[in-house]
Every structure is written in structure tokens, then in C-alpha cells.
Design a protein around this motif. Sequence first.
Motif, PDB file in Angstrom:
ATOM      1  N   CYS A  23      -2.895   5.696   1.643  1.00  0.00           N
ATOM      2  CA  CYS A  23      -2.203   4.427   1.884  1.00  0.00           C
ATOM      3  C   CYS A  23      -2.909   3.553   2.913  1.00  0.00           C
ATOM      4  CB  CYS A  23      -0.782   4.689   2.374  1.00  0.00           C
ATOM      5  SG  CYS A  23       0.226   5.618   1.214  1.00  0.00           S
ATOM      6  N   ARG A  38       0.818  -1.213   0.000  1.00  0.00           N
ATOM      7  CA  ARG A  38       0.000   0.000   0.000  1.00  0.00           C
ATOM      8  C   ARG A  38       0.855   1.268   0.000  1.00  0.00           C
ATOM      9  NH1 ARG A  38      -2.348   0.617   4.421  1.00  0.00           N
ATOM     10  NH2 ARG A  38      -1.924  -1.288   5.586  1.00  0.00           N
ATOM     11  N   TYR A  39       1.986   1.251   0.702  1.00  0.00           N
ATOM     12  CA  TYR A  39       2.812   2.449   0.787  1.00  0.00           C
ATOM     13  C   TYR A  39       3.786   2.585  -0.382  1.00  0.00           C
ATOM     14  CZ  TYR A  39       1.069   4.050   5.272  1.00  0.00           C
ATOM     15  OH  TYR A  39       0.259   4.557   6.258  1.00  0.00           O
ATOM     16  N   THR A  40       4.056   1.518  -1.095  1.00  0.00           N
ATOM     17  CA  THR A  40       4.954   1.611  -2.250  1.00  0.00           C
ATOM     18  C   THR A  40       4.214   1.753  -3.573  1.00  0.00           C
ATOM     19  OG1 THR A  40       5.074  -0.818  -2.376  1.00  0.00           O
ATOM     20  CG2 THR A  40       6.867   0.325  -1.209  1.00  0.00           C
ATOM     21  N   TYR A  41       2.901   1.518  -3.560  1.00  0.00           N
ATOM     22  CA  TYR A  41       2.173   1.496  -4.830  1.00  0.00           C
ATOM     23  C   TYR A  41       2.280   2.819  -5.580  1.00  0.00           C
ATOM     24  CZ  TYR A  41      -1.445   1.341  -8.335  1.00  0.00           C
ATOM     25  OH  TYR A  41      -2.107   1.401  -9.535  1.00  0.00           O
ATOM     26  N   SER A  64      -6.411   1.698  -2.118  1.00  0.00           N
ATOM     27  CA  SER A  64      -5.941   1.009  -0.918  1.00  0.00           C
ATOM     28  C   SER A  64      -6.900   1.213   0.243  1.00  0.00           C
ATOM     29  CB  SER A  64      -4.551   1.532  -0.522  1.00  0.00           C
ATOM     30  OG  SER A  64      -4.638   2.903  -0.150  1.00  0.00           O
ATOM     31  N   ILE A  80       5.962  10.595   3.919  1.00  0.00           N
ATOM     32  CA  ILE A  80       4.631  10.126   4.276  1.00  0.00           C
ATOM     33  C   ILE A  80       3.938  11.235   5.051  1.00  0.00           C
ATOM     34  CG2 ILE A  80       3.255   8.327   5.367  1.00  0.00           C
ATOM     35  CD1 ILE A  80       5.038   7.390   3.025  1.00  0.00           C
ATOM     36  N   HIS A 100       0.921   9.132   0.451  1.00  0.00           N
ATOM     37  CA  HIS A 100       2.222   9.047  -0.211  1.00  0.00           C
ATOM     38  C   HIS A 100       2.035   9.393  -1.677  1.00  0.00           C
ATOM     39  CE1 HIS A 100       6.162   6.500  -0.736  1.00  0.00           C
ATOM     40  NE2 HIS A 100       6.394   7.794  -0.682  1.00  0.00           N
ATOM     41  N   ARG A 154      -1.593   9.892  -2.763  1.00  0.00           N
ATOM     42  CA  ARG A 154      -2.537   8.779  -2.728  1.00  0.00           C
ATOM     43  C   ARG A 154      -2.677   8.236  -1.313  1.00  0.00           C
ATOM     44  NH1 ARG A 154      -1.961   5.406  -8.402  1.00  0.00           N
ATOM     45  NH2 ARG A 154      -1.668   7.215  -9.741  1.00  0.00           N
ATOM     46  N   TRP A 198       7.981   2.972   7.540  1.00  0.00           N
ATOM     47  CA  TRP A 198       7.148   3.978   6.893  1.00  0.00           C
ATOM     48  C   TRP A 198       6.729   5.101   7.826  1.00  0.00           C
ATOM     49  CZ3 TRP A 198       7.620   4.311   2.049  1.00  0.00           C
ATOM     50  CH2 TRP A 198       7.705   3.186   1.222  1.00  0.00           C
TER      51      TRP A 198
END
Length: 245
Positions: free
Chosen positions: A214, A11-14, A196, A150, A209, A212, A74
Motif C-alpha cells: 500500500c 492505495r489502502y482500499t484498492y 501503488s 493492515i 493489505h 498487496r 488505516w
Amino acid sequence: MDVRGTDMFARYTYAPNRLGYCGPAEAAALRSGTSAEIRAVATRFSGVWPYLRVMSRLTGIEDPLDHRLVESYWLGGGVGAHLDPDDFMAELLAVIGPVAGAYWTHLTPDLSAEAAANHCFHVFGVYPWSRLLGRGMEQHPVSVLDNCRINWGTVVSRDDAGVALRCRSLVWNGRTLELSAPSIQRADVWSDGYSSLPDVAVGDEVGVHWGRLCGRLAPGQVQDLAASTARQLEATNLRLAAAES
């Protein structure tokens, strides 16, 4: 296998992966893959994966995608906050130094003064963008730093187009980086057919992030993220001030 850890990683890298900033091209596993598929993709991220490997080694938590490590990376706080900065920096340089190249000459043990085992340090300390401030063209570096960190915010409304968030932006006052007073910003709930957090609701605290959503943040996670951000801004501002003197 820690499903919570792989889910949070995805979710945090998407967003940055979808934008082409990090990780392998078109990593569809981040939006619809199994935990095993996400794990295979995770090892190809040149930013976050070295941190998780080093954090795993120094904490004794065997799985780099253990939720405790992913959350600490994160959001700050947690198990990573207790690591010695000198030890962490030495281990991290041993991993990323050989592949950094001449462009990253600032990656030296001197960074231990602001090092932390979290994404905020990576954005402000390891990435070169903060070193472009004070040269008369701050808009782009500040935008990158603000989007890459973040952020966190409170959902104040939702409609068909997305949500309105009350959150703070990164600003450069000519000498230091700081967070602005809270303001309202828009964010999409769905993008490219993916979300997400499809059931996000008014009153939710959320992580953001690259514009978007997360995921939801618990009060303790918000506190950790705010504290790690404040700590990193203070440490980075000290470096910037020293560079001017």
C-alpha cells in the motif's frame, strides 16, 4: 482538496475493492482516477467511509478525506486515537446501525470496551469473523482477519516476481489471537498492471493489505500501527475470554 488523503485512501482500499470485498464494483478511480473521482468513489464504501465521517465530526476536521483522518483510520494513532471510545461508538452505531441488519446483532454499545477509530477495530470488533473462533474451524476466519488487517513489514529482497517481506502473521492458539514471530512472506509489486509502490526497495518499511503493498511507512507510522494492533488484539481477546466464561 487534500490530495495526500485521497491518494492514501485509494492505495489502502484498492486491494479489497479489486477482490470484491468492499466498495463499488470495479472502482477504476482507485488506481488511476483524479482526486475528485476518488472522492466520489469513497462515499460508496460502507466500511471506511462511515468511520471517516464520524471522525470528521468528532475532531472538527471538516474534510473526511483529510490526510490526518485517513492516516489515523488505516494505521491507528494520530487524531483518532484521542477520541472518547463511548462517544465514537455511539456516533458510529448511529450511522451503521440502521443499515446493518439482523446479521450484525453484535453491534451494540457494549463494543465501546474495545472501540477505536481505526481499521483494526473494524476488522476485529465490527466484522463478525472473530466471533467464529473457538468453534473448531478457525483456519478461514484467521486468514480473513490476517489479510484484512493492515500488516507491516520490511523488504529484505526484490526480484522480477516481487518482494520478500519480513513480517508477522496472525495466529490463533486455541484461546487467543496473537502475532507470530517474524517470517518471510512474498508480495507482488505489480498486479493487474497496477502498483501503488513501483519503486519499492530493500530496506523499506511497507504497509500491506490483502497481500498487496500500500505504501512506505515512516518509523512513527510503524509504531502507531503496531501499537493499535496490539491494543486491539488485547481488547478482542478479553471479549473472547469473557464469551467462554
